[in-house]
Design a protein around this motif. Structure first.
Motif, PDB file in Angstrom:
ATOM      1  N   LEU A 216       0.848   1.409   4.969  1.00  0.00           N
ATOM      2  CA  LEU A 216      -0.260   1.424   4.015  1.00  0.00           C
ATOM      3  C   LEU A 216      -0.986   0.092   4.112  1.00  0.00           C
ATOM      4  CD1 LEU A 216      -1.772   2.755   1.634  1.00  0.00           C
ATOM      5  CD2 LEU A 216      -0.054   1.759   0.107  1.00  0.00           C
ATOM      6  N   SER A 217      -2.267   0.111   4.439  1.00  0.00           N
ATOM      7  CA  SER A 217      -3.041  -1.118   4.568  1.00  0.00           C
ATOM      8  C   SER A 217      -3.701  -1.459   3.230  1.00  0.00           C
ATOM      9  CB  SER A 217      -4.114  -0.954   5.650  1.00  0.00           C
ATOM     10  OG  SER A 217      -4.875  -2.144   5.775  1.00  0.00           O
ATOM     11  N   LEU A 218      -3.427  -2.667   2.735  1.00  0.00           N
ATOM     12  CA  LEU A 218      -3.991  -3.137   1.471  1.00  0.00           C
ATOM     13  C   LEU A 218      -4.487  -4.569   1.655  1.00  0.00           C
ATOM     14  CD1 LEU A 218      -1.204  -1.906  -0.991  1.00  0.00           C
ATOM     15  CD2 LEU A 218      -3.429  -0.836  -0.601  1.00  0.00           C
TER      16      LEU A 218
ATOM     17  N   ASP B 248      -0.953  -4.746   6.683  1.00  0.00           N
ATOM     18  CA  ASP B 248      -0.153  -3.524   6.760  1.00  0.00           C
ATOM     19  C   ASP B 248       1.150  -3.705   5.988  1.00  0.00           C
ATOM     20  OD1 ASP B 248      -1.933  -2.049   8.281  1.00  0.00           O
ATOM     21  OD2 ASP B 248      -1.135  -2.805  10.176  1.00  0.00           O
ATOM     22  N   PHE B 249       1.380  -2.818   5.018  1.00  0.00           N
ATOM     23  CA  PHE B 249       2.588  -2.835   4.217  1.00  0.00           C
ATOM     24  C   PHE B 249       3.477  -1.647   4.590  1.00  0.00           C
ATOM     25  CE2 PHE B 249      -0.105  -5.502   1.649  1.00  0.00           C
ATOM     26  CZ  PHE B 249       0.766  -6.377   1.018  1.00  0.00           C
ATOM     27  N   HIS B 250       4.777  -1.830   4.413  1.00  0.00           N
ATOM     28  CA  HIS B 250       5.713  -0.716   4.476  1.00  0.00           C
ATOM     29  C   HIS B 250       5.729  -0.084   3.090  1.00  0.00           C
ATOM     30  CE1 HIS B 250       7.250  -2.088   8.366  1.00  0.00           C
ATOM     31  NE2 HIS B 250       7.196  -3.315   7.863  1.00  0.00           N
TER      32      HIS B 250
ATOM     33  N   ALA C 185       6.273  -3.371   0.781  1.00  0.00           N
ATOM     34  CA  ALA C 185       6.623  -4.734   1.180  1.00  0.00           C
ATOM     35  C   ALA C 185       5.835  -5.114   2.421  1.00  0.00           C
ATOM     36  CB  ALA C 185       8.120  -4.846   1.461  1.00  0.00           C
ATOM     37  N   GLY C 186       5.422  -6.389   2.471  1.00  0.00           N
ATOM     38  CA  GLY C 186       4.679  -6.889   3.614  1.00  0.00           C
ATOM     39  C   GLY C 186       4.645  -8.406   3.604  1.00  0.00           C
ATOM     40  N   SER C 187       3.894  -8.978   4.532  1.00  0.00           N
ATOM     41  CA  SER C 187       3.777 -10.427   4.661  1.00  0.00           C
ATOM     42  C   SER C 187       2.367 -10.870   4.290  1.00  0.00           C
ATOM     43  CB  SER C 187       4.068 -10.865   6.102  1.00  0.00           C
ATOM     44  OG  SER C 187       5.369 -10.487   6.495  1.00  0.00           O
TER      45      SER C 187
ATOM     46  N   ALA D 146      -0.342   3.114  -5.870  1.00  0.00           N
ATOM     47  CA  ALA D 146      -0.360   1.950  -4.994  1.00  0.00           C
ATOM     48  C   ALA D 146      -1.604   1.943  -4.117  1.00  0.00           C
ATOM     49  CB  ALA D 146       0.890   1.935  -4.112  1.00  0.00           C
ATOM     50  N   TYR D 147      -2.166   3.128  -3.874  1.00  0.00           N
ATOM     51  CA  TYR D 147      -3.368   3.228  -3.052  1.00  0.00           C
ATOM     52  C   TYR D 147      -4.538   2.588  -3.804  1.00  0.00           C
ATOM     53  CZ  TYR D 147      -0.750   6.503  -0.178  1.00  0.00           C
ATOM     54  OH  TYR D 147       0.196   7.067   0.639  1.00  0.00           O
ATOM     55  N   GLY D 148      -5.240   1.716  -3.134  1.00  0.00           N
ATOM     56  CA  GLY D 148      -6.370   1.065  -3.765  1.00  0.00           C
ATOM     57  C   GLY D 148      -6.031  -0.253  -4.431  1.00  0.00           C
TER      58      GLY D 148
END
Length: 226
Positions: free
Chosen positions: A163-165, A173-175, A186-188, A204-206
């Motif tokens: 999921l890209s946020l 890019d997040f897991h 979770a992501g960096s 979580a979208y948006g």
């Protein structure tokens, strides 16, 4: 997963009580001692923001902590708790392999899996089947926490998806995964810290994340748009 124990990604105790209920510390001082920036939802979110808790290693170094958004979730198995709409952002400092604070061992480096584990296990602290008493709930929590640990150890497989946020305006890019209890991601961050998040009732979208300019603004449970 790159952790030495499931009490924390860094030797610090999880921010929950023995029964799994989140601690209620709202002192901003712990946040101010962190050697890394804190993240929260970006300015597109205009609802309530509030402090949760921080976790520190044995030597007092702050390792990770959480900030809340929306309705504060209640640790209670009733319909009101299930209707709570919230999103919690977990910030995990980038820590290399290092000696434990008591000098008795070595703590492995934090990673994206560390953020995924903290977010997944923390979500469980607010959810349990309403028919369970506290004894059975403890057994259920142990079982589900083990599952969350195993899932965080393999972010490249289902049920995780991508999921890209935006993080400070930069697409990341997040897991991401969903369950009957809520969602976890979770992501960096671009500056090297790790971001975990979990929630229920808020999609979580948006969502977007950004560095918190003034963490003290979260100390007021009625604060908006900070």
């Amino acid at each position: 997963m790159e952790t030495t124990s499931r009490v924390g990604t860094d030797g610090a105790s999880r921010a929950v009580t023995a029964k799994g209920a989140p601690t209620a510390r709202r002192d901003v001082d712990g946040y101010l001692k962190a050697p890394f920036p804190w993240y929260g939802l970006d300015e597109a979110y205009t609802g309530p923001r509030w402090l949760m808790s921080v976790a520190a290693a044995a030597d007092g170094t702050v390792q990770h902590g959480s900030t809340g958004h929306g309705e504060e979730p209640v640790v209670r198995a009733d319909a009101g708790a299930e209707r709570s709409r919230f999103a919690v952002v977990v910030t995990v400092g980038n820590s290399p392999v290092r000696h434990s604070g008591d000098g008795t061992g070595v703590l492995e480096a934090t990673t994206v899996s560390s953020a995924a584990w903290l977010a997944g296990s923390s979500l469980l602290a607010y959810t349990w089947p309403p028919q369970m008493d506290h004894i059975l709930r403890g057994e259920w929590l142990d079982q589900q926490t083990e599952t969350a640990f195993e899932l965080a150890d393999d972010l490249g497989q289902a049920p995780w998806s991508s999921l890209s946020l935006p993080v400070d305006g930069v697409p990341v890019d997040f897991h991401y995964r969903e369950s009957e209890f809520g969602w976890v991601l979770a992501g960096s961050a671009p500056d090297g810290v790790y971001i975990g998040a979990y929630g229920r009732g808020m999609s979580a979208y948006g969502l977007g994340f950004s560095v918190i300019g003034d963490i003290a603004s979260y100390g007021d449970r009625a604060s908006y748009g900070h």
